[in-house]
Structure formats: C-alpha cells, structure tokens
Design a protein around this motif. Structure first.
Motif: not given
Lengths: 84, 84
Positions: A12, A43, A45-47, A49-50, A52-53, A56, B4, B7-8, B10-11, B14-15, B18, B50
């Motif tokens: 990370a 990218f 947009t994806g981050i 959403l990550w 928000l995830y 949550a 949730v 959401l994960g 989708l994230a 997309i990443t 991208s 990762w």
C-alpha cells in the motif's frame, strides 16, 4: 504484526507514494502529453470508489492509501490540464 | 452480493483497466517520455507485493486485479524503454 500484514502495508505504501515522482516530473518538465487523459480520469474515478469502499468497511489502511493516491493523481490530472 | 462488495469489485475493475488506455496511447504515439521511470518501477514493485499479499490471503479479487494491472504496467514500462 504478522508477515502478511507487513506485506500488505508495504504494498500500500509503495503503490501510494509511487505517484509522487510523477507529480514532481510533470511539475518540473511542465509536460504530461504522454500521460493518457482516459487513464487519469478512470484511475481517479476508481481510486475514489476504493476510498468509498474503505469508508464502508471502516478500513483505515484502504482509506489512507486511497486518499493520498487520489490527491497525487488529481494533482497529475490538474498539471496535465494546466500544461496542455 | 451486497452493495459494499459491488463497490469494491467496481473499484478494482476500473483501476485495473484504467491502464489499458495508457498502453494504447504509448503504443500509438511511440513515446512515454512524460511518464516517470521511478513511478513505473515503484508502481510495478508495489503491485507485485499486492499480488503476493493476495496470494497469501488466498483472495481471488486481489490476485486478479493485481495480476492484470501488473501486466499492463510492465507493458507500459517495456514500451517506455523500447521508445526511449
């Protein structure tokens, strides 16, 4: 803290701060024409959403890594627009 | 599948995808001079960690997202070296 946790935190930290040299390079050369707009927008947009995830799941590592990555990548996008 | 989880996923999707427009752009313009080497090398290293983390956790989403991202980002690095 076990080995797997250390591995995750290291992964990370490295992926998050890998965007800093790109911010620096774009800021110094005042050019980002080789960096894809579609990549940057999707990218970011994806981050988001990550992030928000992570919120949550109440996961601090996911929240921290993705907020910092989002800031760096929004700066890269802003620099690309500024220097186009 | 709850919200949730969606959401994960989708994230992650997309990443991961991208990076494809960046591969395409670099391949078409034959130039990646504005893309930072330090960013690419550290980002590839981070994604690889990762991937190991996903394998340690036996998490298929982490394994899938990071193997595909690693392939795209290794191609971007290879194109940058090739067209330097």
């Amino acid at each position: 803290m076990d080995f797997v946790m250390v591995l995750g935190l290291l992964a990370a930290t490295i992926t998050t701060f890998s965007f800093f040299p790109q911010v620096l390079k774009t800021w110094q050369t005042k050019s980002a024409k080789d960096v894809s707009y579609i990549m940057l927008i999707s990218f970011n947009t994806g981050i988001f959403l990550w992030l928000l995830y992570g919120i949550a799941l109440k996961s601090l590592p996911i929240i921290l890594a993705n907020s910092v990555s989002l800031v760096f990548n929004l700066i890269i996008l802003w620099l690309k627009i500024k220097y186009r």
